[in-house]
Design a protein around this motif. Structure first.
Motif, PDB file in Angstrom:
ATOM      1  N   ASP A 133       1.137   7.575 -10.041  1.00  0.00           N
ATOM      2  CA  ASP A 133       1.266   6.191  -9.934  1.00  0.00           C
ATOM      3  C   ASP A 133      -0.106   5.664  -9.071  1.00  0.00           C
ATOM      4  O   ASP A 133      -0.071   6.253  -7.820  1.00  0.00           O
ATOM      5  CB  ASP A 133       2.492   5.659  -9.377  1.00  0.00           C
ATOM      6  CG  ASP A 133       3.498   5.907 -10.370  1.00  0.00           C
ATOM      7  OD1 ASP A 133       3.338   6.030 -11.613  1.00  0.00           O
ATOM      8  OD2 ASP A 133       4.654   6.404  -9.825  1.00  0.00           O
ATOM      9  N   ASP A 140       1.866  -0.743  -4.511  1.00  0.00           N
ATOM     10  CA  ASP A 140       3.093  -0.546  -4.371  1.00  0.00           C
ATOM     11  C   ASP A 140       3.708  -0.016  -3.254  1.00  0.00           C
ATOM     12  O   ASP A 140       2.753   0.047  -2.370  1.00  0.00           O
ATOM     13  CB  ASP A 140       2.907   1.004  -5.457  1.00  0.00           C
ATOM     14  CG  ASP A 140       4.420   1.518  -5.329  1.00  0.00           C
ATOM     15  OD1 ASP A 140       5.285   2.117  -4.427  1.00  0.00           O
ATOM     16  OD2 ASP A 140       4.779   1.696  -6.668  1.00  0.00           O
ATOM     17  N   GLU A 141       4.641  -0.511  -2.884  1.00  0.00           N
ATOM     18  CA  GLU A 141       5.321  -0.319  -1.660  1.00  0.00           C
ATOM     19  C   GLU A 141       5.207   0.827  -0.836  1.00  0.00           C
ATOM     20  O   GLU A 141       5.073   1.028   0.297  1.00  0.00           O
ATOM     21  CB  GLU A 141       6.813  -0.524  -1.782  1.00  0.00           C
ATOM     22  CG  GLU A 141       7.290  -1.789  -1.950  1.00  0.00           C
ATOM     23  CD  GLU A 141       7.066  -3.073  -1.082  1.00  0.00           C
ATOM     24  OE1 GLU A 141       7.277  -2.708   0.124  1.00  0.00           O
ATOM     25  OE2 GLU A 141       6.506  -4.054  -1.180  1.00  0.00           O
ATOM     26  N   ARG A 142       4.973   2.018  -1.560  1.00  0.00           N
ATOM     27  CA  ARG A 142       4.659   3.367  -0.948  1.00  0.00           C
ATOM     28  C   ARG A 142       3.216   3.421  -0.331  1.00  0.00           C
ATOM     29  O   ARG A 142       3.348   4.215   0.544  1.00  0.00           O
ATOM     30  CB  ARG A 142       4.807   4.601  -2.162  1.00  0.00           C
ATOM     31  CG  ARG A 142       6.038   4.626  -2.728  1.00  0.00           C
ATOM     32  CD  ARG A 142       5.994   5.435  -3.950  1.00  0.00           C
ATOM     33  NE  ARG A 142       5.341   4.984  -4.902  1.00  0.00           N
ATOM     34  CZ  ARG A 142       5.311   5.329  -6.274  1.00  0.00           C
ATOM     35  NH1 ARG A 142       5.783   6.543  -6.530  1.00  0.00           N
ATOM     36  NH2 ARG A 142       5.020   4.863  -7.416  1.00  0.00           N
ATOM     37  N   ILE A 160      -0.947   3.475  -6.280  1.00  0.00           N
ATOM     38  CA  ILE A 160      -0.149   2.666  -5.458  1.00  0.00           C
ATOM     39  C   ILE A 160      -1.139   1.784  -4.421  1.00  0.00           C
ATOM     40  O   ILE A 160      -0.503   0.868  -3.727  1.00  0.00           O
ATOM     41  CB  ILE A 160       0.854   3.825  -4.270  1.00  0.00           C
ATOM     42  CG1 ILE A 160      -0.176   4.760  -3.759  1.00  0.00           C
ATOM     43  CG2 ILE A 160       1.712   4.367  -5.297  1.00  0.00           C
ATOM     44  CD1 ILE A 160       0.569   5.539  -2.722  1.00  0.00           C
TER      45      ILE A 160
END
Length: 302
Positions: free
Chosen positions: A257, A9-11, A259
């Protein structure tokens, strides 16, 4: 392994530093567990359970044995006075090592019956000690002493800071394992690793709301670990959960989530943040101790 991170995930990009790699600092353990960072001493302690010892790593000073025998120690942490708190499979107890080196027993029984084999432990800012008590240390002679359970199940316990009284905080687990508080201490995360001995057993982390009086509510599943188990985990200052898994370290956002991952070439058991800025992840994984720098800082005073 050519790369240190798997960005899902971009995070996770802010935590996956460039030009860093997973370092193997030491090997030769049979099952490495329970790392804890002592910043004031510049050292890391961790357990080698089957070898019945606690190891010590010092930057630039190598590795030595801190305690042997260790009563088949497993999880370790520090309290707010900087003292070592340890779960001992062999003696079926939780202990505190005082500054003078003497050992104080914090808990070894509940309602007159011996504990199973305390596994992981965390200390809240009010001084209360919270620990998990699965049966891993009494199932065989490999990580403790084969014995019968005396408790009616495998529970999460709380030791009151003022009275020393031991109470059950949660009693609906198969095999409670890793345990940690959120940075604001309003959430307690506890793993259930029942899948270690039952095909359809749990392999997830649950999240409980913590009241001011120390009681728990909720307990919903926060994240399910695949592959592997949430044997141990810690949180960063952003509230992300960094947990052991079968293919390395998994990082979950505060809402659960997945990530990103830290890729480790052995099955991970546990981890902790350390180093002067608490941005170095120390990872115990089967036979070895690893570390990697990340773009996160570990939560907590130690």
């Amino acid at each position: 392994m050519d790369r240190a991170f798997d960005i899902i995930d971009e995070r996770f990009k802010r935590y996956a530093l460039g030009n860093v790699f997973v370092e193997r600092l030491h090997t030769g353990m049979r099952w490495a567990e329970g790392p804890v960072w002592f910043g004031d001493a510049g050292q890391l302690l961790w357990s080698d359970i089957p070898n019945n010892r606690i190891m010590r790593w010092v930057e630039g000073g190598g590795v030595s044995v801190f305690r042997s025998p260790s009563n088949f120690s497993n999880g370790n942490t520090r309290d707010r006075q900087g003292r070592l708190v340890t779960c001992e499979h062999g003696a079926r107890r939780v202990t505190r090592t005082e500054h003078d080196g003497s050992v104080t027993v914090l808990a070894d029984s509940y309602q007159g019956r011996r504990l199973n084999s305390p596994n992981d432990v965390v200390v809240k800012s009010d001084g209360s000690v919270w620990f998990t008590d699965p049966p891993y240390g009494i199932l065989t002679d490999y990580e403790g002493h084969r014995s019968e359970m005396e408790q009616d199940g495998c529970h999460v316990y709380r030791i009151d800071a003022e009275t020393g009284q031991v109470t059950v905080a949660a009693d609906d687990f198969d095999k409670p394992n890793g345990i940690a508080f959120s940075p604001d201490e309003q959430t307690l995360y506890v793993a259930d690793t029942g899948a270690s001995h039952r095909k359809d057993g749990p392999h997830h982390i649950r999240a409980f709301t913590v009241s001011q009086s120390g009681t728990l509510s909720g307990g919903e599943v926060f994240a399910t670990i695949e592959p592997g188990l949430a044997d141990g985990f810690r949180l960063d200052t952003d509230g992300n959960v960094w947990t052991s898994a079968g293919d390395g370290v998994h990082c979950y956002s505060p809402n659960g989530d997945l990530i990103g991952k830290v890729l480790v070439p052995e099955v991970v058991s546990n981890l902790t943040f350390g180093g002067p800025k608490r941005n170095r992840l120390f990872i115990t994984a089967t036979t070895s101790l690893y570390s990697v720098y990340v773009g996160a800082n570990g939560a907590g005073p130690f």
